[in-house]
Scaffold this motif. Structure first.
Motif, short mmCIF file in Angstrom:
data_model
loop_
_atom_site.label_atom_id
_atom_site.label_comp_id
_atom_site.label_asym_id
_atom_site.label_seq_id
_atom_site.Cartn_x
_atom_site.Cartn_y
_atom_site.Cartn_z
N GLN A 106 0.83 -1.20 0.00
CA GLN A 106 0.00 0.00 0.00
C GLN A 106 0.86 1.25 0.00
N ASP A 107 0.23 2.39 -0.33
CA ASP A 107 0.88 3.68 -0.12
C ASP A 107 0.87 3.93 1.38
N ILE A 108 2.02 4.31 1.92
CA ILE A 108 2.08 4.56 3.36
C ILE A 108 2.52 5.98 3.64
N ARG A 109 2.12 6.45 4.81
CA ARG A 109 2.55 7.77 5.30
C ARG A 109 2.71 7.62 6.82
N VAL A 110 3.94 7.72 7.27
CA VAL A 110 4.27 7.57 8.68
C VAL A 110 4.81 8.90 9.18
N THR A 111 4.31 9.35 10.34
CA THR A 111 4.73 10.65 10.87
C THR A 111 5.46 10.50 12.19
N TYR A 112 6.65 11.04 12.25
CA TYR A 112 7.39 11.24 13.49
C TYR A 112 7.04 12.67 13.92
N LYS A 113 6.13 12.83 14.89
CA LYS A 113 5.66 14.16 15.30
C LYS A 113 6.78 15.06 15.78
N ASP A 114 7.80 14.47 16.36
CA ASP A 114 9.02 15.17 16.72
C ASP A 114 10.12 14.12 16.86
N LEU A 115 11.32 14.56 17.18
CA LEU A 115 12.44 13.62 17.27
C LEU A 115 12.90 13.46 18.72
N SER A 116 11.99 13.67 19.65
CA SER A 116 12.36 13.62 21.06
C SER A 116 12.33 12.21 21.64
N GLY A 117 11.91 11.23 20.85
CA GLY A 117 11.77 9.87 21.38
C GLY A 117 13.00 9.02 21.17
N ASN A 118 12.78 7.71 21.28
CA ASN A 118 13.85 6.73 21.17
C ASN A 118 13.67 5.84 19.95
N ASN A 119 14.79 5.23 19.51
CA ASN A 119 14.74 4.19 18.49
C ASN A 119 14.48 2.85 19.16
#
Length: 200
Positions: A106-119
């Motif tokens: 499928q076409d996907i769209r993933v959003t990282y709302k900010d970069l304050s989290g962890n991997n």
């Protein structure tokens, strides 16, 4: 009677002049207020940075932790991680439930709302540390985005993940992935970069 009518004429001229002067004063006041009000709000400059996708690897038949995008800050302003949003768009799977594959890519769209989290990575989705070390993403630094980063509402481990990624994701091998970096303080696009996904 003639003198009375002449006095009325003189009063009309004075009233007209007073009205015109009053309207002029009001117009000047409105313009001055507009100029000073505009000057009171500082316009935030949009950070200027060159962000490139230097690696995109994975496949829909590979585990989440094998789906990786590496971004490099190639120069320009530092980016505050709490004000930096990343959108991944391409072909593959994105989900918040169990790892159940749709019948087709499928076409996907993933959003990282900010970069304050962890991997999160490894076979068990363990915490690998912060996406961005410190409070800013500086020139010369790279960050990794991993398919395991997103939330999974049916998994106790990933329910407690410290990040703001809206879903887990996998990319289709040999497809094009596009990454958009946005400054949320100004709601402006900082950079857009594309890459071809290589099989992990």
């Amino acid at each position: 009677m003639r003198q009375l009518s002449e006095c009325r004429s003189a009063a009309s001229s004075v009233i007209g002049v007073v009205l015109l002067v009053g309207m002029t004063v009001i117009m000047v006041s409105v313009i001055a207020l507009s100029v000073f009000a505009y000057g009171a709000f500082e316009i935030q400059p949009v950070p200027a940075a060159k962000i490139l996708v230097v690696e995109a690897s994975g496949d829909t038949d590979k585990p989440l932790y094998k789906n990786v995008i590496v971004l490099k800050h190639r120069g320009g302003d530092m980016l505050i991680k709490k004000n930096t949003e990343i959108i991944i768009a391409g072909k593959g799977y994105a989900y918040t439930g169990h790892d159940t594959h749709p019948s087709s890519v499928q076409d996907i769209r993933v959003t990282y709302k900010d970069l304050s989290g962890n991997n999160y990575g490894g076979e068990d989705g363990s915490n690998l540390g912060e996406i961005v070390d410190g409070t800013t993403w500086d020139a010369g630094e790279t960050i990794r985005l991993i398919g395991y980063d997103g939330k999974n509402i049916n998994n106790l481990i990933t329910d407690i993940q410290n990040n703001t990624v809206d879903s887990k994701w996998k990319l289709e091998d040999r497809s094009i992935v596009e990454v958009t970096v946005i400054d949320t303080a100004t709601n402006q696009i900082i950079a857009v970069s594309q890459a071809t996904v290589k099989k992990a």
